[in-house]
Write an enzyme that holds these catalytic residues in place. Structure first.
Site, PDB file in Angstrom:
ATOM      1  N   ASP A   7       0.872  -1.164   0.000  1.00 29.57           N
ATOM      2  CA  ASP A   7       0.000   0.000   0.000  1.00 29.57           C
ATOM      3  C   ASP A   7       0.917   1.225   0.000  1.00 29.57           C
ATOM      4  O   ASP A   7       2.117   1.119   0.286  1.00 29.57           O
ATOM      5  CB  ASP A   7      -0.895  -0.010   1.246  1.00 29.57           C
ATOM      6  CG  ASP A   7      -1.797   1.186   1.323  1.00 29.57           C
ATOM      7  OD1 ASP A   7      -2.360   1.587   0.283  1.00 29.57           O
ATOM      8  OD2 ASP A   7      -1.934   1.754   2.423  1.00 29.57           O
ATOM      9  N   ASP A   9      -0.177   5.078   0.983  1.00 23.89           N
ATOM     10  CA  ASP A   9      -0.421   6.063   2.043  1.00 23.89           C
ATOM     11  C   ASP A   9      -0.368   5.392   3.411  1.00 23.89           C
ATOM     12  O   ASP A   9      -1.113   4.454   3.686  1.00 23.89           O
ATOM     13  CB  ASP A   9      -1.776   6.739   1.831  1.00 23.89           C
ATOM     14  CG  ASP A   9      -1.808   7.572   0.566  1.00 23.89           C
ATOM     15  OD1 ASP A   9      -0.977   8.474   0.424  1.00 23.89           O
ATOM     16  OD2 ASP A   9      -2.672   7.303  -0.305  1.00 23.89           O
ATOM     17  N   GLU A  16      -0.908   9.994   5.576  1.00 20.72           N
ATOM     18  CA  GLU A  16      -2.169   9.913   6.305  1.00 20.72           C
ATOM     19  C   GLU A  16      -2.274  10.983   7.387  1.00 20.72           C
ATOM     20  O   GLU A  16      -3.368  11.465   7.679  1.00 20.72           O
ATOM     21  CB  GLU A  16      -2.346   8.517   6.900  1.00 20.72           C
ATOM     22  CG  GLU A  16      -2.660   7.482   5.837  1.00 20.72           C
ATOM     23  CD  GLU A  16      -2.863   6.096   6.392  1.00 20.72           C
ATOM     24  OE1 GLU A  16      -2.682   5.901   7.613  1.00 20.72           O
ATOM     25  OE2 GLU A  16      -3.200   5.187   5.602  1.00 20.72           O
ATOM     26  N   GLY A  44      -7.960   3.427   3.037  1.00 18.92           N
ATOM     27  CA  GLY A  44      -7.991   2.344   2.072  1.00 18.92           C
ATOM     28  C   GLY A  44      -9.070   2.434   1.016  1.00 18.92           C
ATOM     29  O   GLY A  44      -9.074   1.650   0.068  1.00 18.92           O
ATOM     30  N   GLU A  67     -14.616  21.696   1.073  1.00 22.47           N
ATOM     31  CA  GLU A  67     -14.005  22.914   0.544  1.00 22.47           C
ATOM     32  C   GLU A  67     -12.751  23.284   1.337  1.00 22.47           C
ATOM     33  O   GLU A  67     -11.699  23.575   0.753  1.00 22.47           O
ATOM     34  CB  GLU A  67     -15.020  24.063   0.584  1.00 22.47           C
ATOM     35  CG  GLU A  67     -14.466  25.379   0.059  1.00 22.47           C
ATOM     36  CD  GLU A  67     -15.471  26.507   0.144  1.00 22.47           C
ATOM     37  OE1 GLU A  67     -15.079  27.665  -0.098  1.00 22.47           O
ATOM     38  OE2 GLU A  67     -16.644  26.236   0.470  1.00 22.47           O
ATOM     39  N   ASP A 164      -1.673  -0.999   6.148  1.00 22.39           N
ATOM     40  CA  ASP A 164      -1.842  -0.328   7.439  1.00 22.39           C
ATOM     41  C   ASP A 164      -3.292  -0.083   7.808  1.00 22.39           C
ATOM     42  O   ASP A 164      -3.577   0.357   8.926  1.00 22.39           O
ATOM     43  CB  ASP A 164      -1.118   1.028   7.424  1.00 22.39           C
ATOM     44  CG  ASP A 164      -1.829   2.032   6.536  1.00 22.39           C
ATOM     45  OD1 ASP A 164      -1.987   1.758   5.326  1.00 22.39           O
ATOM     46  OD2 ASP A 164      -2.241   3.090   7.040  1.00 22.39           O
TER      47      ASP A 164
END
Length: 214
Positions: A7, A9, A16, A44, A67, A164
């Protein structure tokens, strides 16, 4: 072990925490409480699944929150980059030295995956880069890991996944891969043997584990 699938991030890139800060900032700006919990809930998920879950959680406040959250992220990445995780480059160098092919399987869009890995000098190590917009179903479904295994030319059962997030761990399990858990934002107090085969403190300890096997 024929191949390793990462993975991105929270595993290879310390991104993260940036997302957590972006939600905290958005919560402060909008006055909506506990917005940062979305940084954990959304771990994820690909963009489509993430937005759907986000709107379920925050309803009419969603657009206002997004935003400010997006403004924070744009400002952050315009002025810098999330760093590589501790031990990431050492582990990738070792796997390449052993001639073990590696892929990244991230729910983020392809341009984001390649951009973040390139900025921290890790993109060069990967045989395959699989992004969330390349498969039909988001984690926790197994599609992204099955596609990574296919591109690496290895049966999923002979691939090791490093993840993770609970969604990523479930996806790896469903794909039939050996699953290693290296916690980042999600740090469960209890063990979850149904989700992973082994748990490690960081990527340096994963490298030591692989070295003992090699």
């Amino acid at each position: 072990m024929n191949a390793v699938i990462f993975d991105m991030d929270g595993v290879l890139v310390d991104s993260e925490r940036v997302v957590w800060e972006s939600f905290r900032y958005a919560g402060e700006k909008t006055g909506v409480p506990d917005v940062e919990r979305m940084a954990i809930i959304g771990l994820g998920l690909n963009d489509e699944a993430w937005i759907k879950r986000f709107r379920q959680e925050f309803g009419a406040d969603s657009d206002r929150i997004l935003e400010h959250e997006e403004a924070y992220l744009q400002n952050f990445y315009a002025n810098g980059a999330a760093p590589a995780k501790k031990g990431a480059q050492r582990l990738l160098e070792q796997l390449c030295a052993w001639n073990i092919p590696v892929a990244v399987a991230s729910s983020s869009p392809a341009a984001v995956v390649r951009g973040r890995l390139e900025r921290v000098g890790l993109l060069q190590y990967f045989t395959a880069v699989i992004s969330g917009d390349m498969v039909g179903r988001s984690k926790p479904e197994p599609d992204i890991f099955l596609e990574a295994a296919r591109q690496l030319g290895s049966p999923a059962a002979l691939c090791t996944v490093i993840e993770d997030s609970p969604n990523g761990l479930r996806a790896s399990r469903r794909a039939g891969c050996r699953t290693l858990f290296v916690p980042d934002l999600w740090r469960p107090e209890e063990e979850h043997p149904e989700l992973y085969d082994a748990r490690f403190a960081d990527l340096d300890t994963v490298r030591e584990f692989f070295a003992a096997e090699h």
